[in-house]
Motif scaffolding. Structure first.
Motif, PDB file in Angstrom:
ATOM      1  N   LYS A   1     -12.708  -0.352  98.685  1.00  0.00           N
ATOM      2  CA  LYS A   1     -13.262   0.797  99.410  1.00  0.00           C
ATOM      3  C   LYS A   1     -13.366   2.023  98.504  1.00  0.00           C
ATOM      4  O   LYS A   1     -14.427   2.687  98.463  1.00  0.00           O
ATOM      5  CB  LYS A   1     -12.381   1.108 100.610  1.00  0.00           C
ATOM      6  N   PHE A   2     -12.298   2.334  97.782  1.00  0.00           N
ATOM      7  CA  PHE A   2     -12.307   3.547  96.968  1.00  0.00           C
ATOM      8  C   PHE A   2     -13.057   3.368  95.650  1.00  0.00           C
ATOM      9  O   PHE A   2     -13.176   4.315  94.880  1.00  0.00           O
ATOM     10  CB  PHE A   2     -10.873   4.010  96.709  1.00  0.00           C
TER      11      PHE A   2
ATOM     12  N   GLU B   1     -13.842   5.838 105.128  1.00  0.00           N
ATOM     13  CA  GLU B   1     -13.313   5.541 106.455  1.00  0.00           C
ATOM     14  C   GLU B   1     -11.883   5.017 106.351  1.00  0.00           C
ATOM     15  O   GLU B   1     -11.434   4.587 105.295  1.00  0.00           O
ATOM     16  CB  GLU B   1     -14.199   4.504 107.134  1.00  0.00           C
ATOM     17  N   GLY B   2     -11.186   5.055 107.460  1.00  0.00           N
ATOM     18  CA  GLY B   2      -9.809   4.567 107.504  1.00  0.00           C
ATOM     19  C   GLY B   2      -8.951   5.473 108.361  1.00  0.00           C
ATOM     20  O   GLY B   2      -9.347   6.590 108.732  1.00  0.00           O
TER      21      GLY B   2
ATOM     22  N   GLN C   1     -20.329  -0.927  90.075  1.00  0.00           N
ATOM     23  CA  GLN C   1     -19.627  -2.198  90.258  1.00  0.00           C
ATOM     24  C   GLN C   1     -18.129  -1.916  90.388  1.00  0.00           C
ATOM     25  O   GLN C   1     -17.540  -1.231  89.550  1.00  0.00           O
ATOM     26  CB  GLN C   1     -19.864  -3.139  89.080  1.00  0.00           C
ATOM     27  N   ALA C   2     -17.535  -2.403  91.455  1.00  0.00           N
ATOM     28  CA  ALA C   2     -16.091  -2.236  91.651  1.00  0.00           C
ATOM     29  C   ALA C   2     -15.346  -3.224  90.752  1.00  0.00           C
ATOM     30  O   ALA C   2     -15.673  -4.413  90.735  1.00  0.00           O
ATOM     31  CB  ALA C   2     -15.731  -2.473  93.111  1.00  0.00           C
ATOM     32  N   GLU C   3     -14.395  -2.724  90.009  1.00  0.00           N
ATOM     33  CA  GLU C   3     -13.579  -3.578  89.131  1.00  0.00           C
ATOM     34  C   GLU C   3     -12.144  -3.553  89.655  1.00  0.00           C
ATOM     35  O   GLU C   3     -11.483  -2.506  89.645  1.00  0.00           O
ATOM     36  CB  GLU C   3     -13.639  -3.071  87.689  1.00  0.00           C
ATOM     37  N   VAL C   4     -11.684  -4.700  90.094  1.00  0.00           N
ATOM     38  CA  VAL C   4     -10.343  -4.820  90.683  1.00  0.00           C
ATOM     39  C   VAL C   4      -9.563  -5.859  89.884  1.00  0.00           C
ATOM     40  O   VAL C   4     -10.020  -6.994  89.721  1.00  0.00           O
ATOM     41  CB  VAL C   4     -10.408  -5.225  92.168  1.00  0.00           C
TER      42      VAL C   4
END
Length: 393
Positions: free
Chosen positions: A288-289, A343-344, A295-298
């Motif tokens: 989410k953050f 959101e959250g 591109q999200a890198e997790v």
């Protein structure tokens, strides 16, 4: 003897101690001369040597030296040939030297023994003092332990009351909230044509706020159930669990590009369902953050922790946070970003901390504003042979 010795140890006046030395030699000389009148020979040596020993023992080293010198002079004057003269004849010289040597040896042994007795007495006093101090410390420790036990019991009772209160309040709020949402939807359905654009916007705002409140209540109920639910401890393969959660979150990403990097993860002891909830909250937050990135890198991995508790981390390239507000991350309804940005409800990290604490672990976070964040949580290693049971606080 010990009583009199301790009494003389308290005598501080040097005149009294040296007076005892002189008086003892005079008395011993008188006894030896009196016995000699009754034709008892060679009594003077043991009597005077005994006096030297007693003086050394009770009066100290200085008076002992005086006693040896006086005894030597008395022996030479009264008991060595020629009598009543300090000159000692060659025939009585060996006898005189034996007396002097005996007096010196007895005085030396008495002084050494006196010193040893003093050291032992001092050591005994120190041990008694240490023993008394230790007993006092033990009493204080027992008192502190009792206070800690009482406070822990009070804290557990307060937590249970708080959980019950949160559950009751949340449960009681659901019914009127359902009515509010239901009647607002009915009003929106049947009176849309008779309402102007402004009134319709007001009605839509009421519905959105009510639904948001419903989500908050649902999350609060879920959070309160964590502390009330029974947990079953098993060996949980975190590698497999992370694969399941990432697959689920990836399927719900709605087209968001996500790059998963999963390192080697340990097998830990814990409740699988609760640990799955921990990973869902952390990985969902990471995605989410990181939504503002192309591109999200997790990254998920593990590092050595303390003892049998390795640390598992979740790292992202998202918006991050300011470390001065890190203490607010794990509070209920605490948010570091505006609701219109992300959101959250602010329950997720509080849920993570509650679950990890129940497993005997700890949670911490590191982050830099606009440069991503990393969340760490520790769990007991399943390779340890000791079985643990996760219990409610």
């Amino acid at each position: 003897m010990a009583y009199w010795d301790s009494e003389f140890q308290r005598v501080q006046s040097p005149f009294l101690r040296y007076g005892i030395s002189v008086a003892a030699v005079v008395i011993a000389t008188a006894i030896a001369l009196a016995v000699q009148e009754y034709q008892f020979r060679d009594v003077e040596l043991p009597v005077l040597v005994l006096v030297v020993g007693l003086v050394t023992w009770y009066a100290g080293t200085g008076p002992a030296v005086v006693a040896v010198l006086l005894s030597t002079a008395v022996f030479a004057y009264f008991f060595a040939e020629p009598l009543y003269s300090f000159y000692v004849s060659a025939r009585d010289l060996p006898y005189f030297l034996i007396f002097v040597l005996s007096a010196v040896i007895v005085a030396s042994f008495s002084a050494v023994r006196r010193r040893i007795e003093d050291n032992l007495r001092h050591a005994r006093d120190q041990l008694q003092i240490e023993l008394l101090q230790r007993r006092q410390h033990e009493v204080e420790i027992r008192k502190l332990n009792m206070e800690l036990t009482e406070r822990a019991a009070e804290l557990a009772a307060a937590n249970k009351e708080l959980e019950s209160f949160a559950y009751s309040v949340s449960h009681d709020l659901r019914a009127p909230l359902r009515h509010l949402v239901g009647y607002s939807e009915l009003l929106q359905k049947h009176a849309t044509s008779s309402l102007d654009e402004k009134s319709q916007r007001y009605l839509q705002t009421i519905l959105e706020a009510a639904k948001k409140m419903g989500n908050l209540i649902d999350d609060l109920l879920a959070f309160s159930r964590i502390g009330r639910a029974e947990a079953k401890t098993t060996a949980v393969d975190m590698q497999q669990l992370v694969a399941e959660v990432t697959s689920e979150i990836g399927a719900q990403a709605n087209g968001q590009e996500i790059s998963w990097k999963i390192g080697a993860l340990p097998v830990c002891l814990g409740d699988r369902a609760l640990l799955r909830l921990v990973l869902v909250n952390l990985l969902a937050n990471a995605v989410k953050f990181s939504g503002t990135r192309p591109q999200a890198e997790v990254e998920i991995g593990s590092v050595d922790g303390h003892g049998d508790k390795p640390e598992i981390f979740v790292k992202d390239n998202g918006v991050g946070f300011d470390m001065q507000y890190a203490d607010k991350l794990f509070g209920v309804f605490q948010r570091l970003h505006r609701a219109d940005e992300f959101e959250g409800t602010g329950i997720g990290l509080a849920t993570v901390q509650s679950i990890v604490n129940r497993h005997g672990g700890a949670v911490r976070a590191e982050g830099t504003l606009d440069q991503g964040a990393t969340f760490y949580f520790s769990l007991p290693n399943a390779k340890q042979p000791v079985e643990r049971t996760v219990s409610a606080p």
